[in-house]
Design a protein around this motif. Structure first.
Motif, short mmCIF file in Angstrom:
data_model
loop_
_atom_site.label_atom_id
_atom_site.label_comp_id
_atom_site.label_asym_id
_atom_site.label_seq_id
_atom_site.Cartn_x
_atom_site.Cartn_y
_atom_site.Cartn_z
N VAL A 187 7.62 2.69 10.00
CA VAL A 187 7.94 3.89 9.23
C VAL A 187 9.44 3.99 9.00
O VAL A 187 9.90 4.61 8.04
N HIS A 224 -0.99 3.80 -3.23
CA HIS A 224 -1.10 3.49 -1.80
C HIS A 224 -0.79 2.03 -1.55
O HIS A 224 -1.33 1.14 -2.22
N SER A 225 0.08 1.75 -0.57
CA SER A 225 0.40 0.39 -0.13
C SER A 225 0.92 -0.41 -1.33
O SER A 225 1.93 -0.03 -1.92
N ASP A 275 -4.63 -1.30 11.57
CA ASP A 275 -4.01 -0.36 10.62
C ASP A 275 -4.22 1.10 11.01
O ASP A 275 -3.63 1.98 10.37
N ASP A 278 1.41 3.97 11.47
CA ASP A 278 1.20 2.76 10.67
C ASP A 278 1.89 1.60 11.40
O ASP A 278 3.04 1.75 11.83
N GLN A 337 5.54 12.67 7.31
CA GLN A 337 4.79 11.80 8.20
C GLN A 337 3.56 12.54 8.72
O GLN A 337 3.66 13.67 9.20
N HIS A 357 -2.26 3.39 8.50
CA HIS A 357 -1.95 2.97 7.13
C HIS A 357 -2.83 3.65 6.10
O HIS A 357 -2.49 3.64 4.92
N GLU A 358 -3.94 4.21 6.50
CA GLU A 358 -4.81 4.97 5.58
C GLU A 358 -4.99 6.37 6.17
O GLU A 358 -6.04 6.71 6.71
N ALA A 412 3.64 9.14 4.73
CA ALA A 412 3.47 8.01 5.65
C ALA A 412 2.58 8.39 6.81
O ALA A 412 2.55 9.56 7.24
N CYS A 424 2.33 5.41 2.07
CA CYS A 424 2.44 4.21 2.91
C CYS A 424 3.01 3.03 2.13
O CYS A 424 2.48 1.92 2.16
#
Length: 288
Positions: free
Chosen positions: A242, A101-102, A177, A238, A258, A264-265, A234, A126
């Motif tokens: 995207v 993640h991230s 976020d 976010d 998506q 974002h989470e 995604a 993400c």
């Protein structure tokens, strides 16, 4: 059904020790490894592990210098990828399904580049963001904040902060976020108290290295190193654009899913949608 939970503190050869937890049975299948973001944060992916732990064992760990993984020293992207390889060796896992993640998505990509063949499958969540995405992110984050919030964030970033001021900064920075602004603020406030202390030195060092050695310049190589099963998930709302993930998906010929009304989470706002997608991905990967 109650699944077994274990934990450990594994030395990785240069004085660092990495704290990890595992949930579920191995079942003779590749484990899942959840890679948290930051860089500089402790692990926060505990909500994801139970979603798939009945399918195979799920590992999480605090990256060196964060949470319960003690380390004082300089950080490198290569060392962080090697840490994951060392953990897989300690877990007697020739390969694993990576869910990053991230920043954890960046770490998963760099692991594939540095240790090709050890990722059985990769689910990017993400991230990783490539191309010119930062300007769009800064503009959208600013749009979601009030002028007073923007001014206060800048002031906090420029000062030597107390503990409470650090919580305030993180709350402001993370509140945008989420798709739902009201719940986003409360979620950010809770996370700001749980995901501490932040290793800002690690964040700066790895950020500078990523700028010197961007993934953008290695996408063709990454495409050759990725396992056959790789995908991007995604949050449709976010603040990070995207469109950057859409461009990456096209470049690497990866499926992109998506999650609507999620930021974002996405597992916090649309847990059932994330659970359904993640279970399908992991089931296909570990039963292939």
């Amino acid at each position: 059904m109650t699944l077994p939970r274990t934990h450990g503190l594994t030395p990785v050869g240069d004085g660092a020790r990495l704290h990890w937890t595992a949930l579920g049975h191995a079942r003779g299948r590749p484990p899942v490894v959840l890679l948290h973001g930051g860089p500089g944060l402790p692990d926060y992916l505990g909500d994801l592990a139970p979603m798939v732990a009945d399918l195979t064992r799920v590992h999480r760990y605090d990256q060196r210098g964060t949470g319960r993984s003690p380390w004082r020293g300089r950080h490198t992207l290569a060392r962080h990828a090697d840490d994951l390889a060392a953990l897989l060796d300690a877990w007697d896992a020739p390969s694993a399904v990576l869910v990053g993640h991230s920043y954890g998505a960046d770490l998963a990509a760099r692991f594939c580049l540095r240790h090709p063949g050890r990722a059985a499958a990769v689910q990017f969540v993400c991230g990783p963001f490539t191309g010119d995405w930062r300007a769009g992110y800064r503009a959208e984050r600013a749009r979601r904040m009030s002028p007073r919030e923007r001014e206060r964030l800048v002031a906090l970033e420029g000062m030597h902060r107390t503990g409470e001021q650090e919580v305030e900064l993180l709350t402001l920075a993370w509140s945008t976020d989420h798709a739902d602004p009201e719940r986003g603020r409360s979620r950010a406030a809770r996370a700001a108290r749980l995901r501490r202390p932040v290793n800002w030195a690690m964040n700066a060092e790895l950020g500078e290295q990523a700028r010197r050695d961007p993934l953008d310049a290695r996408l063709d190589e990454l495409g050759r190193c990725l396992p056959a099963r790789a995908a991007i998930l995604a949050g449709a709302r976010d603040p990070r654009p995207v469109s950057a993930l859409e461009a990456l998906a096209r470049r690497l010929s990866l499926p992109l899913v998506q999650v609507g009304d999620a930021g974002h989470e996405p597992w916090l706002e649309r847990p059932e949608a994330v659970r359904a997608h993640l279970r399908g991905f992991v089931r296909d990967a570990v039963t292939a």
